[in-house]
Design an enzyme around this catalytic site. Structure first.
Site, PDB file in Angstrom:
ATOM      1  N   PRO A 223       0.750  -1.086   0.106  1.00 22.09           N
ATOM      2  CA  PRO A 223       0.013   0.076  -0.117  1.00 22.09           C
ATOM      3  C   PRO A 223       1.065   1.181   0.023  1.00 22.09           C
ATOM      4  O   PRO A 223       1.809   1.594   0.823  1.00 22.09           O
ATOM      5  CB  PRO A 223      -0.758   0.082   1.409  1.00 22.09           C
ATOM      6  CG  PRO A 223      -0.672  -1.503   1.838  1.00 22.09           C
ATOM      7  CD  PRO A 223       0.472  -2.009   1.193  1.00 22.09           C
ATOM      8  N   GLU A 224       0.511   1.996  -0.707  1.00 18.28           N
ATOM      9  CA  GLU A 224       1.113   3.425  -0.940  1.00 18.28           C
ATOM     10  C   GLU A 224       0.157   4.423  -0.475  1.00 18.28           C
ATOM     11  O   GLU A 224      -1.134   4.189   0.113  1.00 18.28           O
ATOM     12  CB  GLU A 224       1.500   3.693  -2.483  1.00 18.28           C
ATOM     13  CG  GLU A 224       2.558   2.654  -2.874  1.00 18.28           C
ATOM     14  CD  GLU A 224       2.966   2.903  -4.177  1.00 18.28           C
ATOM     15  OE1 GLU A 224       3.333   4.168  -4.574  1.00 18.28           O
ATOM     16  OE2 GLU A 224       3.564   1.896  -4.907  1.00 18.28           O
TER      17      GLU A 224
ATOM     18  N   LYS B 268       3.151   6.361   4.594  1.00 15.38           N
ATOM     19  CA  LYS B 268       2.270   5.393   4.249  1.00 15.38           C
ATOM     20  C   LYS B 268       1.955   4.806   5.931  1.00 15.38           C
ATOM     21  O   LYS B 268       1.557   3.512   5.818  1.00 15.38           O
ATOM     22  CB  LYS B 268       3.117   4.246   3.748  1.00 15.38           C
ATOM     23  CG  LYS B 268       3.664   4.704   2.433  1.00 15.38           C
ATOM     24  CD  LYS B 268       4.559   3.417   1.915  1.00 15.38           C
ATOM     25  CE  LYS B 268       5.486   3.935   0.647  1.00 15.38           C
ATOM     26  NZ  LYS B 268       6.384   2.772   0.306  1.00 15.38           N
TER      27      LYS B 268
ATOM     28  N   HIS C  46      -5.115 -14.895   8.821  1.00 15.91           N
ATOM     29  CA  HIS C  46      -3.991 -14.309   9.289  1.00 15.91           C
ATOM     30  C   HIS C  46      -4.192 -13.170  10.130  1.00 15.91           C
ATOM     31  O   HIS C  46      -3.260 -12.035   9.921  1.00 15.91           O
ATOM     32  CB  HIS C  46      -3.300 -13.744   7.989  1.00 15.91           C
ATOM     33  CG  HIS C  46      -3.081 -15.149   7.097  1.00 15.91           C
ATOM     34  ND1 HIS C  46      -2.251 -16.225   7.369  1.00 15.91           N
ATOM     35  CD2 HIS C  46      -3.626 -15.463   5.794  1.00 15.91           C
ATOM     36  CE1 HIS C  46      -2.362 -16.944   6.337  1.00 15.91           C
ATOM     37  NE2 HIS C  46      -2.995 -16.724   5.470  1.00 15.91           N
TER      38      HIS C  46
ATOM     39  N   ARG D 160       2.166 -11.487   5.334  1.00 18.65           N
ATOM     40  CA  ARG D 160       3.483 -12.028   5.319  1.00 18.65           C
ATOM     41  C   ARG D 160       4.284 -11.174   6.717  1.00 18.65           C
ATOM     42  O   ARG D 160       5.480 -11.627   7.008  1.00 18.65           O
ATOM     43  CB  ARG D 160       4.089 -10.927   4.328  1.00 18.65           C
ATOM     44  CG  ARG D 160       3.618 -11.447   2.797  1.00 18.65           C
ATOM     45  CD  ARG D 160       4.356 -12.664   2.551  1.00 18.65           C
ATOM     46  NE  ARG D 160       5.735 -12.172   2.258  1.00 18.65           N
ATOM     47  CZ  ARG D 160       6.389 -11.857   1.085  1.00 18.65           C
ATOM     48  NH1 ARG D 160       5.735 -11.399   0.069  1.00 18.65           N
ATOM     49  NH2 ARG D 160       7.690 -11.730   1.177  1.00 18.65           N
TER      50      ARG D 160
ATOM     51  N   ARG E 158      20.088  16.207  -4.187  1.00 18.39           N
ATOM     52  CA  ARG E 158      20.341  14.772  -4.138  1.00 18.39           C
ATOM     53  C   ARG E 158      20.654  14.516  -5.797  1.00 18.39           C
ATOM     54  O   ARG E 158      20.478  13.446  -6.154  1.00 18.39           O
ATOM     55  CB  ARG E 158      19.162  13.808  -3.709  1.00 18.39           C
ATOM     56  CG  ARG E 158      18.770  14.228  -2.313  1.00 18.39           C
ATOM     57  CD  ARG E 158      19.702  13.717  -1.248  1.00 18.39           C
ATOM     58  NE  ARG E 158      19.576  12.256  -1.413  1.00 18.39           N
ATOM     59  CZ  ARG E 158      18.604  11.385  -0.803  1.00 18.39           C
ATOM     60  NH1 ARG E 158      17.778  12.123  -0.090  1.00 18.39           N
ATOM     61  NH2 ARG E 158      18.559   9.998  -0.686  1.00 18.39           N
TER      62      ARG E 158
ATOM     63  N   ARG F  98      13.895  -2.833  -7.664  1.00 19.18           N
ATOM     64  CA  ARG F  98      12.462  -2.806  -7.775  1.00 19.18           C
ATOM     65  C   ARG F  98      12.176  -2.953  -9.281  1.00 19.18           C
ATOM     66  O   ARG F  98      12.657  -2.243 -10.148  1.00 19.18           O
ATOM     67  CB  ARG F  98      11.860  -1.431  -7.107  1.00 19.18           C
ATOM     68  CG  ARG F  98      12.412  -1.223  -5.764  1.00 19.18           C
ATOM     69  CD  ARG F  98      11.792  -2.095  -4.781  1.00 19.18           C
ATOM     70  NE  ARG F  98      10.379  -2.341  -4.813  1.00 19.18           N
ATOM     71  CZ  ARG F  98       9.265  -1.602  -3.964  1.00 19.18           C
ATOM     72  NH1 ARG F  98       9.909  -0.733  -3.423  1.00 19.18           N
ATOM     73  NH2 ARG F  98       8.172  -1.835  -4.338  1.00 19.18           N
TER      74      ARG F  98
END
Ligand SMILES: [Zn+2]
Length: 290
Positions: A2-3, A59, A93, A112, A164, A274
């Site tokens: 989830p973002e 998040k 779960h 998880r 950066r 990713r």
């Protein structure tokens, strides 16, 4: 995972569902969920507290507690917060259950088991990446700027990318201490919309590209919220429903399909570990990577 749009969707739903309810009992069913705090101590701090509001920061789902603290939940890969207002079978779960005094409950399910909970000083969530995060310090104290807030301007983004400058732009967008809430999917979609290759060095973006990226980030995040988040795999909202944003992806998960803008074949690569998708024609590779 989830973002921002997924977590925002959950927080908005929970705001209407649990605000004003008082925690009667906290039951922890996975010993690492509250670490480093022992679950028994965690329960004592939570029980009897009334939830005064629900919001999102980066998040994290943030449940504000009357008196100033906040219960923060990191869903990580597969965490789900499910509101229960009647007797239904527990999620297979389930890792925790917050029972409210009026008989309703909030379940935390997590296949998880990477999700975590913490009780923190609510004010500690408000800084915006002013100080560099040292190894081992909790992320919630070092969250960066909210991309849908007024602080996130094209000018702010230009300064951030310049500071950066040698970093590749895509991994930089995922750094939660810079911009909070953007993850893999929305970074991929925003870079496609802005026509910027994921491996471009941040410092090489021209000012028109920075403007486009600023607009694209906000546009994809807002669209994600409007569609109730994306459920390419495990994400469910607080009522157990899938989001609809996965049907709207332009490039994510579409390797081999034609680019919706130019028709070239979408490519999958790996950037910073990713899976990444881009259009080789609309998003020109930096010279060294061509
Ligand atoms: Zn294209």
């Amino acid at each position: 995972m989830p973002e921002l749009p997924e977590v925002e969707t959950i927080a908005r739903q929970l705001r209407g569902l649990v605000t004003g309810r008082t925690v009667a009992h906290f039951r922890c069913e996975w010993h690492r969920l509250t670490e480093p705090e022992p679950a028994a101590l965690f329960a004592r701090r939570l029980e009897g507290r009334r939830i005064s509001g629900v919001r999102r920061r980066g998040k994290f789902v943030v449940l504000d507690l009357e008196g100033g603290d906040a219960l923060i939940v990191s869903l990580r890969m597969t965490g789900q917060l499910l509101f229960r207002d009647r007797d239904v079978e527990a999620h297979p779960h389930r890792r925790a259950r917050i029972a409210f005094a009026d008989g309703t409950a909030l379940e935390f399910a997590d296949t998880r088991k990477f999700g975590r909970m913490a009780i923190v000083d609510g004010a500690a969530l408000e800084g915006a990446g002013e100080r560099r995060r040292r190894t081992g310090e909790p992320l919630h104290r070092h969250l960066g700027v909210e991309p849908l807030s007024r602080r996130f301007t094209a000018r702010w983004l230009r300064e951030f990318l310049r500071r950066r400058g040698r970093a590749a732009v895509k991994p930089l967008l995922l750094d939660q201490t810079g911009i909070a809430g953007v993850g893999n999917i929305y970074a991929i979609e925003a870079l496609w919309r802005a026509r910027i290759h994921p491996l471009r060095a941040a410092g090489t973006l021209r000012s028109d590209e920075v403007e486009r990226l600023h607009e694209a980030l906000r546009w994809v995040l807002r669209k994600g919220i409007r569609f109730g988040g994306a459920s390419p795999r495990d994400y469910r909202d607080a009522r157990g429903q899938e989001g609809r944003m996965q049907q709207e992806f332009e490039v994510y998960g579409r390797a081999g399909e034609p680019c919706p803008r130019c028709g070239a074949e979408i490519r999958r690569t790996v950037v910073g570990g990713r899976g990444t998708f881009h259009c080789p024609r609309c998003q020109r590779a930096p010279r060294a990577g061509r």
